[in-house]
Design an enzyme around this catalytic site. Structure first.
Site, PDB file in Angstrom:
ATOM      1  N   ASP A  42       0.836  -1.206   0.000  1.00 27.92           N
ATOM      2  CA  ASP A  42       0.000   0.000   0.000  1.00 27.92           C
ATOM      3  C   ASP A  42       0.874   1.261   0.000  1.00 27.92           C
ATOM      4  O   ASP A  42       2.115   1.187   0.045  1.00 27.92           O
ATOM      5  CB  ASP A  42      -0.910  -0.054   1.245  1.00 27.92           C
ATOM      6  CG  ASP A  42      -2.299   0.486   0.975  1.00 27.92           C
ATOM      7  OD1 ASP A  42      -2.448   1.312   0.060  1.00 27.92           O
ATOM      8  OD2 ASP A  42      -3.230   0.094   1.705  1.00 27.92           O
ATOM      9  N   ASP A  96     -10.516   3.231  -3.200  1.00 30.70           N
ATOM     10  CA  ASP A  96     -11.126   2.046  -2.582  1.00 30.70           C
ATOM     11  C   ASP A  96     -12.573   1.851  -3.022  1.00 30.70           C
ATOM     12  O   ASP A  96     -13.347   2.801  -3.100  1.00 30.70           O
ATOM     13  CB  ASP A  96     -11.104   2.198  -1.055  1.00 30.70           C
ATOM     14  CG  ASP A  96      -9.713   1.999  -0.498  1.00 30.70           C
ATOM     15  OD1 ASP A  96      -8.757   1.908  -1.291  1.00 30.70           O
ATOM     16  OD2 ASP A  96      -9.581   1.948   0.735  1.00 30.70           O
TER      17      ASP A  96
HETATM   18  C1  GLA Z   1      -6.003   1.246   1.677  1.00 29.60           C
HETATM   19  C2  GLA Z   1      -6.198   0.228   0.544  1.00 29.60           C
HETATM   20  C3  GLA Z   1      -7.309  -0.739   0.942  1.00 29.60           C
HETATM   21  C4  GLA Z   1      -6.966  -1.439   2.247  1.00 29.60           C
HETATM   22  C5  GLA Z   1      -6.703  -0.403   3.339  1.00 29.60           C
HETATM   23  C6  GLA Z   1      -6.141  -1.035   4.607  1.00 29.60           C
HETATM   24  O1  GLA Z   1      -7.114   2.074   1.807  1.00 29.60           O
HETATM   25  O2  GLA Z   1      -6.509   0.864  -0.649  1.00 29.60           O
HETATM   26  O3  GLA Z   1      -7.512  -1.694  -0.090  1.00 29.60           O
HETATM   27  O4  GLA Z   1      -5.833  -2.244   2.057  1.00 29.60           O
HETATM   28  O5  GLA Z   1      -5.756   0.574   2.904  1.00 29.60           O
HETATM   29  O6  GLA Z   1      -5.867  -0.101   5.581  1.00 29.60           O
END
Ligand code: GLA
Length: 413
Positions: free
Chosen positions: A153, A208
């Site tokens: 990430d 997301d």
């Molecule tokens: C980010 C990613 C998500 C998830 C969260 C976890 O937002 O894009 O897919 O992995 O972090 O904290």
């Protein structure tokens, strides 16, 4: 050149070697078709532990999902404990008292693969320890545990160079000696499709996903994207996807609360886009409708087609979209998607659907060649392309056909 100067140059080059590893590359052959599996984040977020992950692995096999090709069991954020006195990352001892190696062994014992999550910055998005400054050390730790998949990430990375940070972890994974699939998650912020082909096996193309079909949901400084917003961002990027390197529109929300029609459309569009199919629901407890969507092998075969070409939105009129995806052996998938919220009667007129794909360099010419038509959601053959079709499609739902060329001139019938 004097001997001592030569020696100094050699010593300098030697000390730089760990910074510029020889033969650094990504692990090949790990994602010839889009990766399939499950991840903890969409349904469980922080609430994970070894008992529930073991149960998920059990359910992956007993439900029949594994038999459909879902193989990765991935733990997302919030598995972490502290680093020890040598900087080695450890898992949370309360959530995972048996440790990650034991969990990986359990998952491998079921014939499945094990995925984990980290972040290129000092902390993950949920505030757990990130891998910054520990890249090689963490990659070695993951390899020792038996990790097969790393999602990496991009939170808490001020001043970091995106490509450099991901390349560093790619090199670290390669140096670990264990083939580990590398999933890049920087939300499309620096167009990874332009630079990540040799770095990762998949890259997120946007923000997301949320469990809703259309629109954004805002939460202070971040937002969740509806299925439609994600599709519109991912669809134009088809030129960048292919075997070993996939556009990733994010994990699935099927089974998490949208209507069955919406779940079916969501899943179908992911398959049309050759997206990784990473489930995000509680697979220990699925309705029959959810099972029927996630385990339709004909639909999965569209996603997993060995040509590995992402489909595209060919034509859109008055809320009805026509999507094509070229398949191996001259076949095609055609999806008719009702983007509106009301039921629509759609005339599928084959002569309006003549098209050319500039990636496979193939034409779909139902006016010249005849195709057999299978409706993949009913599982029934419904005739040939010498007869137009009328379909009644509920709002936010799809019809999906597989079109197989048959011998013979269409005009002869
Ligand atoms: C980010 C990613 C998500 C998830 C969260 C976890 O937002 O894009 O897919 O992995 O972090 O904290």
């Amino acid at each position: 050149m004097r001997f001592k100067t030569k020696l100094n140059i050699l010593l300098l080059a030697g000390s730089l070697l760990p910074l510029f590893p020889v033969n650094a590359q990504k692990w090949d052959e790990l994602a010839k078709t889009p990766p399939m599996g499950w991840s903890s984040w969409n349904k469980f977020a922080r609430n994970i532990n070894e008992k529930s992950i073991r149960e998920i692995a059990d359910a992956m096999v007993s439900s029949g999902l594994a038999d459909c090709g879902y193989v990765y069991v991935n733990i997302d954020d919030c598995w972490h404990g502290e680093r020890d006195e040598n900087g080695n990352i450890q898992c949370d001892p309360e959530k995972f008292p048996s440790g990650m190696k034991a969990l990986a062994d359990y998952i491998h014992g079921k014939g499945l693969k094990f995925g984990i999550y980290s972040d290129a910055g000092c902390k993950t998005c949920a505030g757990e320890p990130g891998s910054l400054g520990h890249e090689y050390q963490d990659a070695r730790t993951y390899a020792g545990w038996g990790v097969d998949y790393l999602k990496y990430d991009w939170c808490n990375t001020p001043d970091q160079n995106t490509k450099g940070s991901y390349r560093l972890m790619r090199d670290a994974l390669y140096a670990s000696g264990r083939p580990i699939l590398f999933s890049i998650c920087e939300w499309g912020s620096t167009n990874p499709w332009e630079w990540a082909r040799d770095i990762g096996h998949m890259w997120r193309t946007g923000g997301d996903i949320g469990c809703h079909f259309d629109g954004y949901k805002f939460y202070g400084d971040w937002s969740e994207h509806g299925v439609m917003q994600i599709v519109d961002k991912n669809e134009p990027l088809r030129l960048y996807a292919g075997p070993g390197h996939w556009n990733d529109p994010d994990m699935l929300e099927v089974g998490n609360g949208m209507s069955d029609n919406e779940d079916r459309a969501h899943f179908t569009l992911w398959c049309m886009m050759a997206a990784p199919l990473i489930l995000g629901n509680d697979i220990r407890d699925m309705s029959d409708a959810t099972k029927a969507i996630l385990m339709n092998k004909d639909v999965i075969a569209v996603d997993q087609d060995p040509l590995g070409i992402q489909g595209w939105r060919f034509y859109s009129t008055d809320g009805i979209e026509y999507w094509f995806k070229p398949l191996i052996d001259g076949e095609w998938a055609l999806c008719v998607f009702n983007r509106t919220t009301s039921t629509r009667k759609v005339n599928v007129v084959w002569s309006d659907l003549v098209t050319y794909d500039n990636i496979s360099r193939r034409s779909f010419k139902p006016t010249r060649e005849k195709y057999k038509v299978k409706n993949l959601w009913t599982g029934k053959y419904v005739g040939f392309t010498d007869n137009d079709r009328v379909e009644t499609i509920p709002g936010h739902d799809v019809v999906l056909y597989r079109l197989t060329p048959v011998d013979g001139d269409v005009t002869a019938n």
